[in-house]
Design a protein around this motif. Structure first.
Motif, mmCIF file in Angstrom:
data_model
loop_
_atom_site.group_PDB
_atom_site.id
_atom_site.type_symbol
_atom_site.label_atom_id
_atom_site.label_comp_id
_atom_site.label_asym_id
_atom_site.label_seq_id
_atom_site.Cartn_x
_atom_site.Cartn_y
_atom_site.Cartn_z
ATOM 1 N N ILE A 1 -14.455 3.194 0.516
ATOM 2 C CA ILE A 1 -13.182 3.841 0.193
ATOM 3 C C ILE A 1 -12.660 3.332 -1.143
ATOM 4 O O ILE A 1 -12.173 4.104 -1.982
ATOM 5 N N VAL A 2 -12.751 2.015 -1.368
ATOM 6 C CA VAL A 2 -12.267 1.436 -2.618
ATOM 7 C C VAL A 2 -13.052 1.986 -3.809
ATOM 8 O O VAL A 2 -12.472 2.375 -4.839
ATOM 9 N N GLY B 1 -14.783 -0.345 4.108
ATOM 10 C CA GLY B 1 -13.665 -0.503 3.183
ATOM 11 C C GLY B 1 -14.092 -0.408 1.736
ATOM 12 O O GLY B 1 -13.403 0.201 0.903
ATOM 13 N N PHE C 1 -7.405 -1.294 1.891
ATOM 14 C CA PHE C 1 -8.420 -0.458 2.507
ATOM 15 C C PHE C 1 -9.541 -1.294 3.132
ATOM 16 O O PHE C 1 -10.234 -0.834 4.044
ATOM 17 N N PHE D 1 0.826 -1.205 0.000
ATOM 18 C CA PHE D 1 0.000 0.000 0.000
ATOM 19 C C PHE D 1 0.864 1.260 0.000
ATOM 20 O O PHE D 1 0.566 2.236 -0.687
ATOM 21 N N LEU E 1 -5.821 -1.235 -3.905
ATOM 22 C CA LEU E 1 -6.919 -0.785 -3.062
ATOM 23 C C LEU E 1 -7.391 -1.814 -2.036
ATOM 24 O O LEU E 1 -8.092 -1.450 -1.087
ATOM 25 N N SER F 1 -12.170 5.670 -4.497
ATOM 26 C CA SER F 1 -10.820 5.776 -5.057
ATOM 27 C C SER F 1 -10.790 5.277 -6.496
ATOM 28 O O SER F 1 -10.122 5.868 -7.357
#
Length: 558
Positions: free
Chosen positions: A217-218, A214, A168, A113, A165, A221
């Motif tokens: 967020i993925v 999670g 996350f 990461f 990703l 992004s």
């Protein structure tokens, strides 16, 4: 003269006013270099001569733009689902091993990461290309007769983006697994529940908030991803972020760039707030009564449990393979990328050190970091300290503002800053890029310091003030020393973020001031030379050294 005394029930208490004065500087910084550039870019979408909404109508009527939006959604959804599926066995493995082993696995998850996105992407290209490592291994094992196209298509994009990703999702899921009550699982097993029933009735429902956090967020992004699709995808995998860059750099069509940015921003923020609302409702309904955490006292595994362990180990190999593979390839004597390496040679390191463009790009990255890291560290720390003294809706708005640079796609900020800073001549040196990188690095410092402040007792401050200490003395002798491990960690994360940035570097630097990440990107875009493997090794070693230094510093202070 008596000090100003505020009513005890006043909304604007002394602590609130103190916090407001502290957050004023970081708020103004983000207003000038984040909010205003983004708003100016979005306003360009309404400036078309054919009408204020003409550019937005073109977004949904021109087939290329419409297909790019659909492709962006398809890729974001596929990457999100794949990341959640890959994260479950790793989170289970972390929750059911010893604490020391869980920490090692956590470091293994974090290492990819925090390693340069370009390094990871380059390594995946070496692994997956037509005559790359994976095809070579499969052909030597006689599993395939002809090379398979793993890269420059949808599979390459999904693999590259999921690899970046997936971490996350791992850590929220790990926390959710640790919050499960082992007594509940044992009771279900005694009543005859099998692996599928346990998953359907207990594991998935109770870990869903972690997976949802999670996944949110993925998904956000993935919507704004630029580098991985540009390097590992083909024309059919063109995403909205690539079209924004194309309209600015190739077409000089700022109206379409603004309209596409507006559409992307609305989609990203909608996903953020929708998922946040759903998550808050689920967490309010959930009551944590874990008498025995799931991993505690776990002895023996079922067949399904061992299957999850094997799957978790396979995912860890997936995470670490692109990083490990570049080390032997960097000392290969072959002029082309081959695995296993043919001969041993430090030729590529010598070429790296002897070519002035690489050394120049490295020092340019350091010069930019010397601007970005101090600014992001000071402003992120001030924002966290000030916000800790504030309450209410206004504090929540400010907290959202300080986190927002992590949510807004970097391509939107890059184009907005390019439009604003070019007339000022700040896109030809280091200051424009340094300040832009400070914007995207500041949330990392803010969140790191904020997490430490939540466990910090303000009784120490009050005790010092009751003994006559002033505000500056309290900050210098009590608060800042207690926060120093978090501040140092935040500064290290800010440095890694600055050193790894490509998108801002593409827009806010010229050829003379280009950074190492931009030079790597330009070389990978043209052809993957063996010299890139030497660069990748040096970047990995630098990143690993910084992360280990941060962990050792925190351990020593604790």
């Amino acid at each position: 003269m008596k000090p100003l005394a505020l009513p005890s029930g006043s909304r604007w208490s002394a602590a609130h006013l103190c916090g407001l004065s502290v957050v004023l500087v970081p708020t103004c910084f983000l207003a000038v270099l984040f909010i205003w550039p983004v708003l100016r870019l979005l306003a360009l979408g309404f400036g078309d001569e054919a009408g204020p909404f003409h550019s937005y109508l073109r977004v949904f009527t021109v087939p290329a733009y419409r297909e790019a939006i659909l492709t962006t959604f398809e890729i974001a959804i596929a990457v999100t689902v794949l990341s959640v599926m890959l994260a479950y066995p790793v989170a289970y493995l972390m929750a059911t091993v010893s604490p020391r082993m869980a920490r090692l696995i956590g470091i293994g998850v974090l290492l990819p990461f925090w390693t340069s996105a370009l390094v990871r992407t380059t390594a995946w290209i070496m692994l997956l290309e037509r005559y790359g490592i994976l095809n070579s291994v499969l052909m030597r094992a006689h599993l395939i007769r002809h090379p398979v196209a793993f890269v420059y298509n949808m599979s390459g994009v999904l693999i590259g983006m999921s690899h970046v990703l997936m971490p996350f999702v791992v850590f929220p899921l790990y926390t959710a697994f640790r919050g499960l009550d082992r007594n509940l699982v044992q009771a279900a097993m005694l009543l005859g529940a099998g692996p599928l029933t346990l998953c359907r009735k207990i594991f998935i429902p109770l870990t869903a908030p972690g997976a949802l956090a999670g996944a949110n967020i993925v998904f956000m992004s993935a919507l704004g991803y630029y580098i991985t699709p540009a390097l590992m995808g083909g024309p059919a995998q063109t995403m909205v972020s690539q079209l924004i860059s194309f309209n600015v750099s190739e077409q000089l069509d700022w109206g379409m760039a603004g309209a596409l940015s507006g559409v992307m921003l609305v989609l990203t923020l909608a996903a953020f707030f929708l998922c946040r609302g759903v998550l808050e409702k689920r967490l309010k309904r959930r009551v944590v009564t874990a008498a025995r955490p799931y991993g505690e006292g776990l002895s023996g595994r079922s067949g399904a449990g061992w299957g999850m362990v094997i799957a978790g180990c396979a995912v860890m190999v997936f995470l670490l393979a692109p990083i490990v593979i570049v080390f032997p390839m960097s000392v290969s004597a072959s002029p082309i990328l081959m695995f296993p390496p043919h001969g041993l040679s430090f030729r590529w390191y010598h070429e790296l050190l002897s070519r002035p463009q690489w050394a120049g790009a490295f020092f340019n990255s350091l010069k930019v970091a010397l601007i970005a890291v101090p600014v992001a560290t000071v402003l992120g720390t001030l924002a966290a300290i000030g916000l800790a003294r504030m309450k209410g809706t206004f504090a929540q708005i400010l907290e959202g503002l300080f986190i927002l640079p992590m949510v807004v796609p970097a391509i939107i900020l890059a184009v907005g800053l390019y439009y604003q800073l070019t007339p000022l001549g700040l896109t030809r040196g280091y200051w424009g890029l340094g300040l832009g990188q400070a914007v995207i690095a500041m949330p990392f410092v803010f969140l790191t310091v904020q997490a430490t402040l939540r466990g910090f007792s303000r009784d120490l401050e009050l005790a010092a003030m009751s003994l006559g200490a002033g505000w500056f003395s309290v900050m210098g002798r009590i608060v800042l020393p207690a926060l120093m491990p978090a501040i140092v960690s935040g500064a290290i994360f800010a440095f890694i973020t600055s050193f790894d940035d490509v998108i801002l570097a593409l827009f806010l630097t010229d050829v003379r001031a280009r950074t190492l990440s931009r030079l790597i990107y330009e070389n990978v875009l043209q052809d993957v030379s063996p010299t890139i493997t030497a660069v990748a090794v040096l970047v990995i070693v630098l990143t690993l050294g910084l992360l280990l230094s941060s962990l050792l510093f925190q351990r020593e202070k604790s």
